[in-house]
Structures are given as structure tokens and as C-alpha cells.
Design a protein around this motif. Structure first.
Motif, PDB file in Angstrom:
ATOM      1  N   ASN A  40     -25.313 -26.453   6.000  1.00  0.00           N
ATOM      2  CA  ASN A  40     -24.772 -25.736   4.962  1.00  0.00           C
ATOM      3  C   ASN A  40     -25.474 -24.413   4.917  1.00  0.00           C
ATOM      4  O   ASN A  40     -26.557 -24.018   4.190  1.00  0.00           O
ATOM      5  CB  ASN A  40     -24.923 -26.574   3.779  1.00  0.00           C
TER       6      ASN A  40
ATOM      7  N   SER B 174     -24.715 -21.907   2.766  1.00  0.00           N
ATOM      8  CA  SER B 174     -25.000 -21.506   1.439  1.00  0.00           C
ATOM      9  C   SER B 174     -26.267 -22.266   0.793  1.00  0.00           C
ATOM     10  O   SER B 174     -26.719 -21.497  -0.312  1.00  0.00           O
ATOM     11  CB  SER B 174     -23.919 -21.953   0.611  1.00  0.00           C
ATOM     12  N   VAL B 175     -26.912 -23.038   1.506  1.00  0.00           N
ATOM     13  CA  VAL B 175     -28.009 -23.566   0.969  1.00  0.00           C
ATOM     14  C   VAL B 175     -29.060 -22.714   1.441  1.00  0.00           C
ATOM     15  O   VAL B 175     -29.480 -22.591   2.804  1.00  0.00           O
ATOM     16  CB  VAL B 175     -28.287 -25.075   1.345  1.00  0.00           C
TER      17      VAL B 175
ATOM     18  N   PRO C 294     -29.774 -27.053  -6.712  1.00  0.00           N
ATOM     19  CA  PRO C 294     -28.028 -27.335  -6.916  1.00  0.00           C
ATOM     20  C   PRO C 294     -27.710 -28.496  -5.865  1.00  0.00           C
ATOM     21  O   PRO C 294     -26.867 -29.236  -6.043  1.00  0.00           O
ATOM     22  CB  PRO C 294     -27.590 -26.230  -6.745  1.00  0.00           C
ATOM     23  N   VAL C 295     -28.406 -28.313  -4.704  1.00  0.00           N
ATOM     24  CA  VAL C 295     -27.955 -29.281  -3.643  1.00  0.00           C
ATOM     25  C   VAL C 295     -27.866 -30.982  -3.981  1.00  0.00           C
ATOM     26  O   VAL C 295     -27.327 -31.670  -4.142  1.00  0.00           O
ATOM     27  CB  VAL C 295     -28.740 -29.081  -2.492  1.00  0.00           C
TER      28      VAL C 295
HETATM   29  C1  LIG Z   1     -22.986 -26.118   0.419  1.00  0.00           C
HETATM   30  O1  LIG Z   1     -23.859 -26.195  -0.598  1.00  0.00           O
HETATM   31  C2  LIG Z   1     -23.280 -25.694  -1.919  1.00  0.00           C
HETATM   32  C3  LIG Z   1     -24.440 -25.561  -3.016  1.00  0.00           C
HETATM   33  O2  LIG Z   1     -25.196 -26.658  -3.020  1.00  0.00           O
HETATM   34  C4  LIG Z   1     -22.217 -26.300  -2.184  1.00  0.00           C
HETATM   35  O3  LIG Z   1     -21.420 -25.976  -3.502  1.00  0.00           O
HETATM   36  C5  LIG Z   1     -21.233 -26.516  -1.365  1.00  0.00           C
HETATM   37  O4  LIG Z   1     -20.289 -27.286  -1.470  1.00  0.00           O
HETATM   38  C6  LIG Z   1     -21.782 -26.776   0.103  1.00  0.00           C
HETATM   39  N1  LIG Z   1     -20.954 -26.793   1.286  1.00  0.00           N
HETATM   40  C7  LIG Z   1     -20.713 -27.809   2.210  1.00  0.00           C
HETATM   41  C8  LIG Z   1     -19.624 -27.484   3.209  1.00  0.00           C
HETATM   42  O5  LIG Z   1     -21.290 -28.898   2.254  1.00  0.00           O
END
Ligand SMILES: *[C@@H]1O[C@H](CO)[C@@H](O)[C@H](O)[C@H]1NC(C)=O
Ligand SMILES: *[C@@H]1O[C@H](CO)[C@@H](O)[C@H](O)[C@H]1NC(C)=O
Ligand SMILES: *[C@@H]1O[C@H](CO)[C@@H](O)[C@H](O)[C@H]1NC(C)=O
Ligand SMILES: *[C@@H]1O[C@H](CO)[C@@H](O)[C@H](O)[C@H]1NC(C)=O
Ligand SMILES: *[C@@H]1O[C@H](CO)[C@@H](O)[C@H](O)[C@H]1NC(C)=O
Ligand SMILES: *[C@@H]1O[C@H](CO)[C@@H](O)[C@H](O)[C@H]1NC(C)=O
Ligand SMILES: *[C@@H]1O[C@H](CO)[C@@H](O)[C@H](O)[C@H]1NC(C)=O
Length: 648
Positions: free
Chosen positions: A399, A401-402, A420-421
Motif C-alpha cells: 500500500n 499510501s502507508v 491509521p492502518v
Molecule cells: C492504503 O492505506 C490507507 C491508509 O491507511 C487506506 O486509507 C487505503 O484504503 C489503503 N489502500 C489500499 C488499497 O489498501
């Protein structure tokens, strides 16, 4: 025969058929009379079963006909057996232990087998097939060369127990092959102790080991310890199993160059606990490979403790670990701690269908020159504590964004970045489709997914109260009486069941663990009254597919009703966990095939109207996207379980 009076002949035939319970033979000889019908539906009057039915009639005169699912669980013991065994139980219950084989077979119980010691002398190239329940000690000790092969060992058994002690100890260049071992077993125990200790060279190979087992308890202790260059391969190990425990401890301890490979370990399993402790500890140049480990599992839980600690130049690689599984937790503690130049590779780790949790504690801590790499790691990085500050690399987080952990930052600040994860995760937990549903789904014409409602426990009967009531309901005592030590799968089940029964009831719950049919009848009569009737879903037909709801009937006219739900426990004889459940409506619904609209089953469903005391993390709220107290929650009564309400 020809000289006998017709009436006498009638009685002879009557009694013969009556006692064997063969109704069809009987109707061949006589006209259908009321007497014949009565004879057909009643067992031999001198059995425990008949006595329990009479007790049931007396205690609950208004309960209507006795459903066959419960009749089939009543004790088949004869009056003579009851007298014998109940007086033994009343005197000294442990006097039953030597009589277990006869008692368990006559009373249809689930018992540990009698383990025969293996008297075989080791010969080169031995082949064992269709063996069961053996105790091998010192077998193949100091063997030189040769190969033993175990095939279809303990196949499809209930409660097999196999123990191997000091097997292949000190052997040189000796191979062992275990294929299709304990496949399809139920409540399986295997115990390998000091296996291949100090063996040099040679190979052990386990394939399709414990496949499709139910509730296995597998243990390897000091396996391959002090071995030198002995190779172990585990393929399709514990695949497709249900609710088991496996532990590997002291495996490869002090070993030298002992490679072990696990491929497709616990693939497709349900709730498997695996523990690896002191594995490859103090080893030299150990090479362990785990691939497709825990794949597709449901809630796999794995603990690695002191794994590879103090090792020298060990290499461990994990590939496609816990792929496509549903949640699950892994914990690595003191892993490779203080080792010398350990190399650990995680590739495609935790690519779970629903993310689980990982805890790495003291990982490669104080190790000298560690080389730990995580590639495409999809875990929860908050779980890394006290790990080595150097030599640990993370590459390509799944991911984007992590934020990958900043390795020069402290673990505490890492936890903040990652929070947040974690909070987003619980929402995604997977719950089997159809396991919970709303009351509005119980309407003719609605298509619903049906969960797997199959009874996966081995068949057993109740013990008559005259015997069960005299046995102490105490884990220490019962595991001894039933010769099922606490470290066997059955012993564990006895201990767990008793602990669950002795747990204090939750608020508003009235519970009882009946150890006999008579006890269950008493509890139902006490809570529901003299018209109590047990109900269960007729069969498991429709499980794991879509079903169409046919006619629906509400018990008690569809109004709120008193109910006692009873869940089967795993125990040598039938013991149920029964509790009264307030504020419910109970339904009987015809279950039809979606395509043909033919009736395939009759389901019993219970709807809990007040869910305000349930925990917010309850699977029902995850599945139905709601909160405690906001909705009613319904579920089917699974095969083997039942709910008592008023007869209707
Ligand atoms: C990636 O992590 C973010 C933050 O925790 C979350 O909002 C997002 O849904 C995640 N994306 C996927 C594809 O898992
Ligand atoms: C297996 O045999 C050994 C010695 O022959 C004995 O000590 C052990 O108790 C036996 N184990 C079981 C489970 O019968
Ligand atoms: C895991 O099990 C599934 C279903 O039983 C099977 O299709 C798959 O090939 C197995 N995977 C491996 C790696 O053996
Ligand atoms: C670390 O291990 C990887 C293989 O996983 C290897 O390619 C790399 O060269 C090693 N790095 C060091 C510094 O030993
Ligand atoms: C990593 O943490 C260190 C120490 O807290 C900080 O100086 C550095 O800027 C951080 N690097 C990144 C890429 O965030
Ligand atoms: C169970 O039995 C053991 C051995 O007789 C005894 O020590 C223990 O106190 C008993 N446990 C309970 C809860 O009664
Ligand atoms: C398993 O092996 C250990 C060590 O030899 C022993 O203490 C234990 O009693 C065995 N358990 C069974 C069920 O054979």
C-alpha cells in the motif's frame, strides 16, 4: 414352527423384530396395526435409549413427537451394561479405564486408542502401510543408510494417537518418508520426540501429512536436534485441516547445516495455531524455507519464539506467507536474536485477503551483521518493536499510501505514523457469508448465502445419566479416567470443554452443561416448561452455496419465545453447552434449491432481538455493518446443535 399357535407365533415374531428394531421385516408378516407402529418407532425397552425416551415422556408430556436427530444420540447401552458400568463408576471411576475398549464401543463414545508398542526390529527399507496407533521407540536408532516409508498411516481414523520417540536417532544417511499420514483423521494426536536426534545426512520427508484432519494436535520436540546435514521437507502439511494446534520445539537445535523446507503448510486451514519455539537455536548454517505457508487460511495464528536465536549464519526465507488468508496473527519473538550474520528474507508476506496482525519483538536484536529484508510486505508495521536498528530493509510496501517505517526513527514514532492502518483494519474482517442475517431475509422467495453448517465433530452418544452422573466433571480426573493425557488432542478437548462449562455465565445468561440426555431434558423442562421441544436444521444440505427460502413458520405464532440453545462440545461422550437466550424469535424455514426450487432442507433459525450487550467487534456487526443494540441478528441452528422452545 408349524405346530405353534398363531398367537404365539405372532409374539415370537413381534419380540424378535421389536428387539432388533427392524420395522420393515415386521410389517412383512403382519397387517399394519397401531401396535405395529408403536413397535416400529420404539427401541428395545431394556436399553438406555428406551429409558431416556420414557424419562422424556414423563418430564415433558406436552413436547410432541421426539425428533430423530436427538433419538439417534441416545445411549445404545443395554440394561446389563448400565448396571455394570454405573456400579463401577459409583465405586471407583478409574476402574473404568482398563475397560475402555469395551465401554467405548458398546456406548459409542469417542476414546483414545490403546497404543501398541512397536516391537519391530529395524530393517533396511521398511515399508509401513495401513498402520495405526503405534508407539515407536528407538526405532531405527543408529541405522546406517536405508529408507523407511510410512504410507497411509492411520488413515481416516477417529482419535488416532501416534508417538515416535528417538526414532532414527544417531542414524547416518537414513531416509524416512511419510506420505498421506493421518489423512482425514478426526481428533488426531502425533508426537515426535527426539526424532532424528544427532542424525547425520539422510532426509525426512512428510507429504500430505494430516491433510483434512479435524482438531489435530501435532508435536515435534527436539526434532533433528544436534543433527548434521539431515534434510527435512514438509509438503502439503496440515492442509485443509480444521481447528488444530501444531508445535515445533527445539527443532534443529544445535544442528549443523540442517535445512528444512515447508511448502504449502496449513494451506486452506481453519483456525490453526502453530508454534515454533527454540527452533534452529544455536544452529549452524541452518536453512529454513517457508513457502505458501498458511495460504488461504482462516485465522491462522503462528508464533515463532527464540527462533534461530544465537544461530550462526542461518538463512530463513518466507515466500507468499499467509497469502489470501483471512486475518490471522503472527508473532516473532526474539527471532534471530544475538545471532551471527543471520539472513532473513520475507517476500510477498502477509498478502492477506484481510489483513492480520504481525508482531516482531526483539527481532534480530543484538545480532551481529544481520541481513533482514522485507519485500512486498503487507503487514502492520506498528508491530515492530525492539528490532535490530541496522541491516533491516523494507522494499515496496503493498500500500503505497502507508509510509514505510523510517528505520533511523525510533519504533515509537513509527507506531504513530502507522496508526491509521491499524484503525482501518478491523472493519475489513471477513465473516463467512450467510453466517448472520437480518430477520427480513426469512421470507419466501429470498435468496441467501448459506454458511457451512455441517457438524464436523465425530459421532458419539450420550452416556446414560446413571453413569455420566457418577463421573467427576473435572479435567484432571476425566483425562485420567479416559486415558487422554492433556497433551493429546482429546485431552485438550476435555480440558477446554470443562473450562468453558465452568466459566461464569454472562449477564442475563442461564447456562448448564448437561452430561446426559436426562440432564438436558431437565434443563429444558425447567426453563421452557412441560411442552418443550428440541429443533435443529434437518441436514447440512445447501451449505456453502446460495439457497432459496420457501415457506416460513414462526414458532409460538412468530412471537417472542423462550429458548434454550444447546451447542455440542468435543468430549468422549456427548456434553452440550446449553444456555437460555432471552428475547428471541425462532423460525422453521423450508430451504429450496435456487435453480430447481425443490425442497432440499428444513432450516431452524433463531433471531436475537436484543443485541445491546454484544461486543462491537462481534462478527454479526461486521457482516451486517451495524452496531450493538441497533439491529436484531439471526443465524441458523447448525447440524449437531439444537434449540428448545415450546412445541408448536
Ligand atoms: C492504503 O492505506 C490507507 C491508509 O491507511 C487506506 O486509507 C487505503 O484504503 C489503503 N489502500 C489500499 C488499497 O489498501
Ligand atoms: C510408548 O512406549 C514407551 C516405552 O516403550 C513408554 O514409555 C511410553 O509411555 C509409551 N507411550 C504411550 C503413549 O503409550
Ligand atoms: C491450496 O489449496 C487449494 C484448495 O484446496 C488448492 O487449489 C491449491 O493448489 C493449494 N495450494 C498449494 C500451494 O498447494
Ligand atoms: C542480504 O541478502 C540478500 C539476499 O536476501 C543478498 O542479495 C544481499 O547481498 C545481502 N546483503 C548483505 C549486505 O549481505
Ligand atoms: C527518519 O528519522 C530520522 C530521525 O528521526 C529523521 O532525521 C529523518 O528525517 C527521517 N527520514 C524520513 C525520510 O522521514
Ligand atoms: C479436580 O481434581 C483434582 C485431582 O483430584 C483436584 O486436585 C482439583 O482440585 C479438582 N478441581 C476442581 C475444580 O475441583
Ligand atoms: C509426547 O512426548 C513427550 C516427550 O517424550 C511425552 O512427555 C508425552 O507424554 C508424549 N505425549 C503423548 C501423548 O504421547
Amino acid at each position: 414352527m408349524a405346530t405353534l399357535e398363531p398367537l404365539l407365533l405372532f409374539f415370537i415374531l413381534f419380540f424378535q423384530c421389536y428387539s432388533s428394531g427392524e420395522a420393515s421385516t415386521f410389517t412383512l408378516f403382519t397387517a399394519k396395526t397401531a401396535a405395529a407402529n408403536a413397535a416400529a418407532s420404539k427401541p428395545n425397552p431394556f436399553t438406555a435409549k428406551a429409558a431416556a425416551l420414557r424419562y422424556w415422556d414423563r418430564k415433558i408430556p406436552g413436547g410432541g413427537p421426539h425428533p430423530s436427530f436427538l433419538i439417534s444420540k441416545l445411549s445404545p447401552l443395554s440394561a446389563l451394561d448400565i448396571a455394570t458400568y454405573s456400579s463401577m463408576a459409583a465405586g471407583d471411576p478409574s476402574s473404568l479405564t482398563p475397560r475402555l475398549p469395551a465401554l467405548c464401543s458398546a456406548a459409542r463414545l469417542l476414546c483414545s486408542p490403546v497404543i501398541s508398542p512397536s516391537l519391530e526390529k529395524h530393517q533396511d527399507n521398511s515399508h509401513f502401510s495401513n498402520y495405526e496407533n503405534m508407539n515407536f521407540t528407538n526405532y531405527g536408532s543408529a541405522a546406517a543408510g536405508g529408507k523407511d516409508s510410512f504410507k497411509k498411516y492411520s488413515d481416516s481414523l477417529n482419535v488416532p494417537v501416534d508417538t515416535f520417540r528417538r526414532y532414527s536417532r544417531d542414524a547416518a544417511g537414513h531416509d524416512d518418508t511419510f506420505t498421506a499420514y493421518s489423512r482425514d483423521g478426526n481428533v488426531v494426536t502425533t508426537n515426535f520426540t527426539s526424532y532424528a536426534t544427532a542424525a547425520t545426512g539422510g532426509a525426512g520427508s512428510f507429504s500430505s501429512y494430516h491433510q483434512q484432519a479435524n482438531v489435530p494436535n501435532l508435536k515435534f520436540t527436539n526434532y533433528d536436534a544436534d543433527a548434521n546435514g539431515h534434510v527435512e521437507t514438509f509438503t502439503s502439511y496440515a492442509d485443509d485441516t480444521n481447528s488444530g494446534d501444531q508445535s515445533f520445539s527445539g527443532y534443529g537445535k544445535h544442528g549443523n547445516a540442517v535445512p528444512s523446507t515447508f511448502t504449502s503448510y496449513a494451506n486452506n486451514s481453519n483456525v490453526i495455531n502453530s508454534g515454533f519455539a527454540n527452533y534452529a537455536e544455536d544452529g549452524n548454517a541452518a536453512t529454513d524455507t517457508f513457502s505458501s505457508y498458511g495460504r488461504n487460511g482462516n485465522v491462522p495464528e503462528t508464533t515463532f519464539r527464540s527462533y534461530g536465536a544465537n544461530g550462526n549464519a542461518g538463512t530463513e526465507s518466507f515466500t507468499s506467507y499467509r497469502d489470501e488468508s483471512n486475518v490471522g496473527d503472527d508473532s516473532f519473538q526474539s527471532y534471530d536474536k544475538e545471532g551471527n550474520h543471520p539472513t532473513v528474507k520475507f517476500t510477498n508476506y502477509g498478502n492477506s485477503f484481510n489483513e492480520g496482525s504481525d508482531r516482531f519483538k526483539g527481532y534480530a536484536e543484538n545480532a551481529n551483521n544481520p541481513n533482514v529484508s522485507f519485500k512486498t510486505y503487507n503487514g502492520d508495521i506498528t508491530g515492530f518493536t525492539a528490532y535490530s536498528k541496522t541491516g533491516v530493509t523494507f522494499k515496496s510496501y503493498k500500500n503505497a499510501s502507508v509510509v514505510p517505517p523510517n528505520l533511523s526513527a525510533s519504533p515509537e514514532s513509527m507506531a504513530e505514523t502507522a496508526s491509521p492502518v491499524r484503525s482501518g483494519k478491523t472493519v475489513n474482517r471477513w465473516v463467512e457469508p450467510g453466517k448472520f442475517f437480518r430477520e427480513s431475509s426469512l421470507r419466501t422467495g429470498v435468496v441467501l448465502p448459506m454458511p457451512d453448517i455441517r457438524d464436523k465433530m465425530p459421532e458419539r452418544s450420550f452416556l446414560p445419566r446413571g453413569i455420566a452422573g457418577k463421573l467427576p466433571f473435572n479435567a484432571t480426573e476425566l483425562t485420567r479416567i479416559f486415558a487422554a493425557p492433556a497433551d493429546t488432542a482429546l485431552g485438550r478437548a476435555v480440558t477446554d470443554t470443562i473450562a468453558e462449562c465452568q466459566r461464569a455465565p454472562s449477564r442475563g445468561e442461564t447456562k448448564r452443561c448437561p452430561t446426559s440426555a436426562e440432564d438436558m431434558i431437565d434443563f429444558a423442562a425447567q426453563v421452557i416448561g412441560s411442552s418443550a421441544a428440541p429443533r435443529s436444521t434437518e441436514s447440512a444440505a445447501g451449505s456453502k452455496g446460495d439457497i432459496l427460502i420457501g415457506q416460513v413458520k414462526g414458532i409460538n405464532g412468530g412471537k417472542v419465545t423462550k429458548a434454550v440453545s444447546c451447542h455440542q462440545s468435543l468430549f468422549p461422550y456427548l456434553v452440550y453447552y446449553c444456555h437460555s437466550v432471552p428475547m428471541v424469535r425462532v423460525y422453521e424455514a423450508e430451504i429450496l434449491a435456487v435453480d430447481t426450487k425443490k425442497r432440499i432442507n428444513r432450516g431452524v433459525a433463531i433471531c436475537h432481538l436484543d443485541t445491546s450487550d454484544w461486543s462491537a467487534g462481534h462478527g454479526a456487526f461486521l457482516a451486517l455493518e451495524s452496531k450493538p443494540g441497533e439491529i436484531e441478528v439471526c443465524h441458523w441452528i447448525f447440524q449437531g446443535d439444537m434449540t428448545w422452545t415450546i412445541s408448536d
